[in-house]
Motif scaffolding. Structure first.
Motif, short mmCIF file in Angstrom:
data_model
loop_
_atom_site.label_atom_id
_atom_site.label_comp_id
_atom_site.label_asym_id
_atom_site.label_seq_id
_atom_site.Cartn_x
_atom_site.Cartn_y
_atom_site.Cartn_z
N ASP A 133 0.82 -1.22 0.00
CA ASP A 133 0.00 0.00 0.00
C ASP A 133 0.85 1.27 0.00
OD1 ASP A 133 1.00 0.04 2.57
OD2 ASP A 133 -0.95 0.11 3.57
N GLY A 134 2.18 1.10 -0.08
CA GLY A 134 3.06 2.26 -0.10
C GLY A 134 3.56 2.68 1.26
N SER A 135 3.06 2.05 2.31
CA SER A 135 3.50 2.38 3.66
C SER A 135 4.78 1.61 3.99
CB SER A 135 2.41 2.03 4.68
OG SER A 135 2.22 0.62 4.74
N THR A 136 5.36 1.92 5.13
CA THR A 136 6.49 1.16 5.63
C THR A 136 6.17 0.63 7.02
OG1 THR A 136 7.52 3.16 6.57
CG2 THR A 136 8.19 2.51 4.34
N GLY A 137 6.92 -0.38 7.45
CA GLY A 137 6.73 -0.93 8.78
C GLY A 137 6.01 -2.25 8.79
N ILE A 138 5.99 -2.87 9.95
CA ILE A 138 5.35 -4.17 10.17
C ILE A 138 4.40 -4.03 11.35
CG2 ILE A 138 5.75 -6.57 10.89
CD1 ILE A 138 8.52 -6.36 9.54
N ASP A 139 3.22 -4.62 11.24
CA ASP A 139 2.27 -4.63 12.34
C ASP A 139 2.43 -5.94 13.11
OD1 ASP A 139 1.21 -2.19 11.54
OD2 ASP A 139 -0.35 -3.11 10.30
N ILE A 140 2.98 -5.86 14.32
CA ILE A 140 3.08 -7.05 15.17
C ILE A 140 1.94 -7.01 16.18
CG2 ILE A 140 4.73 -5.98 16.79
CD1 ILE A 140 5.96 -8.83 17.09
N HIS A 141 1.23 -8.11 16.29
CA HIS A 141 0.06 -8.21 17.17
C HIS A 141 0.42 -9.15 18.32
CE1 HIS A 141 -2.47 -6.53 13.84
NE2 HIS A 141 -1.55 -7.16 13.11
N LEU A 142 0.56 -8.61 19.52
CA LEU A 142 0.88 -9.39 20.70
C LEU A 142 -0.42 -9.75 21.41
CD1 LEU A 142 3.89 -7.22 21.94
CD2 LEU A 142 3.98 -9.31 20.56
N VAL A 143 -0.83 -10.98 21.28
CA VAL A 143 -2.12 -11.43 21.80
C VAL A 143 -1.90 -12.11 23.14
CG1 VAL A 143 -4.17 -12.81 21.34
CG2 VAL A 143 -2.94 -11.72 19.44
N ALA A 144 -2.13 -11.37 24.23
CA ALA A 144 -1.96 -11.91 25.57
C ALA A 144 -3.07 -12.92 25.85
CB ALA A 144 -1.98 -10.79 26.60
N ASP A 145 -2.70 -14.11 26.27
CA ASP A 145 -3.69 -15.16 26.51
C ASP A 145 -3.64 -15.61 27.97
OD1 ASP A 145 -5.77 -16.85 25.61
OD2 ASP A 145 -4.38 -18.50 25.33
N ASP A 146 -3.10 -16.76 28.24
CA ASP A 146 -3.14 -17.32 29.60
C ASP A 146 -2.06 -16.73 30.51
OD1 ASP A 146 -5.25 -19.11 29.03
OD2 ASP A 146 -3.82 -20.48 28.08
N THR A 147 -2.41 -16.57 31.78
CA THR A 147 -1.44 -16.25 32.83
C THR A 147 -1.58 -17.29 33.94
OG1 THR A 147 -3.00 -14.74 33.91
CG2 THR A 147 -1.46 -13.77 32.33
N ASP A 148 -0.63 -17.29 34.85
CA ASP A 148 -0.64 -18.23 35.98
C ASP A 148 -0.72 -19.69 35.54
OD1 ASP A 148 -0.33 -16.67 38.32
OD2 ASP A 148 -2.42 -15.98 38.17
N LEU A 149 -0.09 -20.00 34.42
CA LEU A 149 -0.07 -21.40 33.98
C LEU A 149 0.78 -22.23 34.94
CD1 LEU A 149 0.38 -20.99 30.11
CD2 LEU A 149 -1.69 -21.69 31.34
N PRO A 150 0.37 -23.46 35.22
CA PRO A 150 1.17 -24.31 36.11
C PRO A 150 2.49 -24.67 35.45
CG PRO A 150 -0.60 -25.58 35.08
CD PRO A 150 -0.85 -24.13 34.74
#
Length: 303
Positions: free
Chosen positions: A132-149
């Motif tokens: 599209d003529g833009s520059t850069g990368i879109d990184i998507h950090l999808v936070a899911d589980d916490t406190d996993l055993p």
């Protein structure tokens, strides 16, 4: 030994690092009153030349994607999936490079907002071009589980028993494994090649790391280990070494840059390797298993 707030001494090997314990969617055409893509009628028999789930007329007149290329931006996700599968790849753009990472944690918290912001900004500033003529990368950090055993130390190689290696966690807790997401685990104690002297490890498609109070240190460690997950390996000149100064090899993969910077090399230094171009075009990508007719059909809006 490395201490946050003190002089950093890094003694690292291969994909591991050491640190002491511390703590657009298309809019209606302007002035024309055109309906959005969902309201436009397309012949049910319209040709989909590249099999990406979008009819050729929509690719040409609405999305401006290439009807002969199923993945116009080359990010591993078919154009149809990026347009129609918000539930699978939220915020995806078929004309910009998108990278998705599932982030799990054995701790009560995941990566902090400032750390995530620093990582997102670093990728957004990447010197790579998009269709599209833009520059850069879109990184998507999808936070899911916490406190996993967790069963003590998390190792970078497979080990007998549950909850003690990164592959256990991906197999048992990843919600997006079939969707082409990388997997990152934040935990208290990481071992690389059986040695818990290290605080991070990256393997193809996956990484594990410890978390620190410093935004820069934690974000830099993420960038280093995630670089390994994307295929920036220790056999390449300068990676996981200290023999080049930062001026000679300007990258977070250089041990002289680790914990001080976040960005990869753009190829203009003495080493001359364009790591950002590699990330955009040739990185190791997790398998996308759910694609059917250009989309993960059961979870996508049908055209």
């Amino acid at each position: 030994m490395l201490r946050v707030g003190a002089v950093l001494f890094v003694a690292l090997l291969l994909a591991a690092v050491v640190l002491p314990a511390a703590g657009t969617s298309p809019e209606a055409a302007a002035g024309g009153g055109a309906d959005g893509p969902a309201a436009q009628q397309v012949d049910a028999n319209a040709t989909d030349t590249d099999g990406d789930g979008l009819a050729d007329p929509l690719e040409r007149s609405v999305y401006e994607t290439d009807p002969t290329d199923p993945d116009t931006d080359g990010d591993g996700y078919p154009d149809g999936m990026e347009v129609r599968c918000e539930g699978v790849v939220p915020g995806a753009d078929p004309l910009r490079t998108d990278i998705y990472v599932e982030v799990d944690s054995t701790q009560a918290a995941t990566l902090s907002d400032p750390v995530q912001g620093a990582i997102v900004e670093t990728f957004a500033d990447a010197p790579v071009s998009n269709p599209d003529g833009s520059t850069g990368i879109d990184i998507h950090l999808v936070a899911d589980d916490t406190d996993l055993p967790v069963n003590g130390t998390v190792y970078s190689k497979r080990r007998a028993g549950p909850g003690n290696d990164i592959y256990d966690f991906r197999a048992n807790h990843s919600e997006y494994r079939s969707d082409g997401y990388y997997y990152l685990l934040v935990t208290d104690d990481v071992a690389y090649n059986g040695d818990d002297y290290y605080v991070g490890a990256g393997r193809p498609g996956i990484a594990a790391m410890e978390r620190y109070n410093s935004t820069t240190v934690t974000a830099s460690l993420f960038m280093h280990e995630f670089g390994h997950a994307m295929g920036l390996d220790a056999h390449q000149d300068g990676i996981d070494e200290k023999r080049y100064s930062r001026a000679e090899y300007d990258s977070v993969m250089n041990y002289n840059g680790l914990y001080r910077q976040l960005s990869y090399s753009n190829g203009t230094d003495s080493v001359g390797r364009d790591e950002w171009e590699f990330v955009a075009q040739n990185r190791t990508q997790p398998e996308l298993q759910c694609v059917e007719n250009g989309t993960c059909a059961s979870r996508c809006v049908q055209a």
